[in-house]
Each structure stands twice: as structure tokens, then as C-alpha cells.
Design an enzyme around this catalytic site. Structure first.
Site, PDB file in Angstrom:
ATOM      1  N   ASP A  33       4.696 -85.143  29.782  1.00 57.09           N
ATOM      2  CA  ASP A  33       5.701 -86.164  29.459  1.00 57.09           C
ATOM      3  C   ASP A  33       5.164 -87.143  28.410  1.00 57.09           C
ATOM      4  OD1 ASP A  33       8.061 -87.539  29.595  1.00 57.09           O
ATOM      5  OD2 ASP A  33       7.655 -88.494  31.530  1.00 57.09           O
ATOM      6  N   HIS A  50       7.181 -83.486  20.063  1.00 56.51           N
ATOM      7  CA  HIS A  50       7.207 -82.164  20.709  1.00 56.51           C
ATOM      8  C   HIS A  50       6.300 -81.179  19.958  1.00 56.51           C
ATOM      9  CE1 HIS A  50      10.199 -83.682  23.329  1.00 56.51           C
ATOM     10  NE2 HIS A  50      11.206 -83.645  22.473  1.00 56.51           N
ATOM     11  N   LEU A 144      -6.517 -66.156  32.725  1.00 57.70           N
ATOM     12  CA  LEU A 144      -5.598 -67.234  33.105  1.00 57.70           C
ATOM     13  C   LEU A 144      -4.141 -66.764  33.076  1.00 57.70           C
ATOM     14  CD1 LEU A 144      -5.155 -70.428  33.464  1.00 57.70           C
ATOM     15  CD2 LEU A 144      -4.622 -70.376  31.023  1.00 57.70           C
TER      16      LEU A 144
HETATM   17  C1  FPP Z   1       8.868 -84.662  27.874  1.00 60.06           C
HETATM   18  O1  FPP Z   1       8.635 -85.662  26.920  1.00 60.06           O
HETATM   19  C2  FPP Z   1       8.583 -83.389  27.275  1.00 60.06           C
HETATM   20  C3  FPP Z   1       9.485 -82.395  27.132  1.00 60.06           C
HETATM   21  C4  FPP Z   1      10.875 -82.462  27.606  1.00 60.06           C
HETATM   22  C5  FPP Z   1       9.138 -81.154  26.460  1.00 60.06           C
HETATM   23  C6  FPP Z   1       7.754 -80.682  26.703  1.00 60.06           C
HETATM   24  C7  FPP Z   1       7.436 -79.696  25.681  1.00 60.06           C
HETATM   25  C8  FPP Z   1       6.243 -79.615  25.069  1.00 60.06           C
HETATM   26  C9  FPP Z   1       5.080 -80.446  25.398  1.00 60.06           C
HETATM   27  C10 FPP Z   1       6.002 -78.596  24.053  1.00 60.06           C
HETATM   28  C11 FPP Z   1       6.282 -77.252  24.664  1.00 60.06           C
HETATM   29  C12 FPP Z   1       5.482 -76.238  24.086  1.00 60.06           C
HETATM   30  C13 FPP Z   1       5.673 -74.945  24.322  1.00 60.06           C
HETATM   31  C14 FPP Z   1       4.617 -74.030  23.935  1.00 60.06           C
HETATM   32  C15 FPP Z   1       6.870 -74.396  24.946  1.00 60.06           C
HETATM   33  P1  FPP Z   1       9.848 -86.594  26.516  1.00 60.06           P
HETATM   34  O2  FPP Z   1      10.485 -86.010  25.313  1.00 60.06           O
HETATM   35  O3  FPP Z   1      10.766 -86.790  27.671  1.00 60.06           O
HETATM   36  O4  FPP Z   1       9.079 -87.905  26.151  1.00 60.06           O
HETATM   37  P2  FPP Z   1       9.612 -89.386  26.388  1.00 60.06           P
HETATM   38  O5  FPP Z   1       9.743 -89.576  27.879  1.00 60.06           O
HETATM   39  O6  FPP Z   1       8.521 -90.221  25.802  1.00 60.06           O
HETATM   40  O7  FPP Z   1      10.910 -89.510  25.661  1.00 60.06           O
END
Ligand code: FPP
Length: 253
Positions: A33, A50, A144
Site C-alpha cells: 500500500d 504503481h 519460491l
Molecule cells: C495500493 O496503493 C496499491 C495497489 C492498489 C496496487 C499494488 C500494485 C503494485 C505494487 C504493483 C503491482 C505489480 C505487479 C507485478 C502486478 P494505493 O494506490 O492505494 O496507494 P495510496 O493508498 O497511497 O493511494
């Protein structure tokens, strides 16, 4: 029973027969997150967070391999993430393909097996194709297990399990008195996997967000204020060390 022994530095530092004795969690689950906040702090669009987060996924996989973790389950796209603005949803659903395009050869070299949990069929074709290719390519690897939660929501998973169980009862493949915890586990997306030993959530939020509600019943939780794009080996190791200091009693004494 798990024993408390000095921290395992790396696979190379320790004879393999010692690995089982050291409390390295077998299964680590992560709620990644804070990508949006990371980007905002830098005056960048949310998707830049992201993108950075995607590269951190690879570095996290490398750390998991180094410390001999067996299963790494990453919450990459929740069934609730569809509520985000369309361009962000599209970007998030392109990331698995980009990740695999960039990193699959190295993952294969590291003997990583790729799997997913969640409603795979409802993902866009291009996401499914890229991920299915990676699953097929890595299916015989025994290092893994990199398990992406993609279009995953735990309540949906439980409803789906109830429907599958009801159908098997209707079809006389199952009877009601066979119903117990292990049977329910077999009807979840995580069938065959051990429950997570350690759950990490970044960005300072302390909630589960509909992630692995059944499977986390006895999991140790570890929260950090660090935003996912800033997550690194040092912080991962902090979580592993903290895990090693926990006493897991599973309701006993
Ligand atoms: C939450 O942060 C994160 C997500 C909804 C997406 C997580 C995805 C990645 C870390 C990349 C994925 C990679 C692959 C390989 C599939 P948020 O956007 O809710 O952050 P915020 O709470 O600060 O707005």
C-alpha cells in the site's frame, strides 16, 4: 514446533539442513500500500507510484528467494480496485504483463513458480494471456512460489467456496458432516497452500482490506509506515526479525 535460533542471513550462509530449524516464515503475504501517496509527494501521477511499486515487487521477490521464504503472496489488484478511475484500473491491469515482460527470464533463472489467486476469468484478455504464459512457463519450478492476488476479494472467495461446497453436496460428492476447517480450505483459491505465517502491510494503514480473511486467522501481523515504493530488503529483514521474536501459541499457552 518452531525454534528460536540466530537469524538466517542467507541461503549461502547456512547449510541447507539448518534451514528448517530457523524461524524464517514459510509463507509471507504483503498488502503493498501507498503507491498513490508516494507519487503525490513527488508531484507525480498516481500511476508513477504503481510503476515504481512494480520494480519493488521484483526486489522483494529477490529478498524472499535470498531468505528461503517458500511462498510470497502479494495483493496486486483487489476486487474493489475496479472502483478506481478507469485509466488507473487499466494501468494496474497492464502491470502484470509489463512486470513479466521485464522480469520473467530472471524469475525463471531463480526457479520461481508463478501462480495467482482471485477471479482470474474476469480479468482482461491481455492480462490473462501474459499471466497464464508465465504460469505455464514456471509450473515445474520448485523454488519460491510467487502468488499474485489478482482481482481478489476474500468475501467473494468465501461465497464462491460456499457455492462450490453446496453444489458438491447437491451432487452427492460431499456430505454435510464432512464439513470442517480443512475441507473449507480446500475450496478456497489458496487450496494446498499453508496459511501465511506473516502479513506485512505498508503505508501505515492497519486493516485487512478484504485480504485472506480465512487464511490469516493465526498469522502474525507487521505494519510499517513506509510506503510500498520505498520498501526494501532492510525493511523486509526488520519484519522477519520481528517475526522471529514472536511467540505463536495458536490459542494454547
Ligand atoms: C495500493 O496503493 C496499491 C495497489 C492498489 C496496487 C499494488 C500494485 C503494485 C505494487 C504493483 C503491482 C505489480 C505487479 C507485478 C502486478 P494505493 O494506490 O492505494 O496507494 P495510496 O493508498 O497511497 O493511494
Amino acid at each position: 514446533m518452531q525454534m528460536k535460533l540466530p537469524f538466517l542471513k542467507s541461503k549461502k550462509d547456512s547449510p541447507s539442513q539448518d534451514n528448517e530449524l530457523i524461524t524464517i516464515p514459510e509463507h509471507v503475504a504483503i498488502i503493498m500500500d501507498g503507491n498513490g501517496r508516494w507519487a503525490k509527494k513527488r508531484g507525480l501521477p498516481r500511476v508513477a507510484g504503481h510503476k515504481e511499486g512494480m520494480d519493488v515487487v521484483k526486489r522483494t521477490v529477490d529478498t524472499a528467494v535470498k531468505y528461503n521464504i517458500k511462498i510470497l503472496t502479494l495483493f496486486a489488484f483487489s476486487s474493489e480496485n475496479w472502483k478506481r478511475p478507469k485509466p488507473e484500473v487499466e494501468y494496474l491491469l497492464k502491470l502484470p504483463k509489463e512486470f513479466l515482460h521485464t522480469y520473467l527470464p530472471d524469475l525463471i533463472k531463480n526457479n520461481v513458480r508463478i501462480e495467482t489467486i482471485g477471479d482470474f476469468d474476469s480479468l482482461p484478455e491481455h492480462t490473462k494471456e501474459a499471466v497464464q504464459y508465465a504460469k505455464d512457463k514456471t509450473k515445474d519450478n520448485n523454488g519460491l512460489l510467487l502468488n499474485f492476488a489478482l482481482n481478489y476479494g476474500s468475501r467473494n472467495e468465501i461465497i464462491r467456496a460456499i457455492k462450490l461446497i453446496s453444489k458438491d453436496i447437491d451432487d452427492s460428492k460431499l456430505s454435510l458432516d464432512q464439513l470442517d476447517e480443512s475441507l473449507i480450505s480446500k475450496y478456497l483459491y489458496t487450496q494446498g497452500l499453508t496459511d501465511p505465517d506473516l502479513l506485512i502491510r505498508t503505508s501505515g494503514e492497519q486493516r485487512l482490506s478484504n485480504f485472506l480473511l480465512w487464511q490469516l486467522a493465526y498469522t502474525e501481523f507487521w505494519f510499517t509506515d513506509v510506503l510500498w515504493p520505498d520498501f526494501n530488503e532492510k525493511i523486509f529483514v526488520e519484519a522477519l526479525l520481528d517475526y522471529q521474536r514472536r511467540s505463536r501459541r495458536y490459542g494454547g499457552i
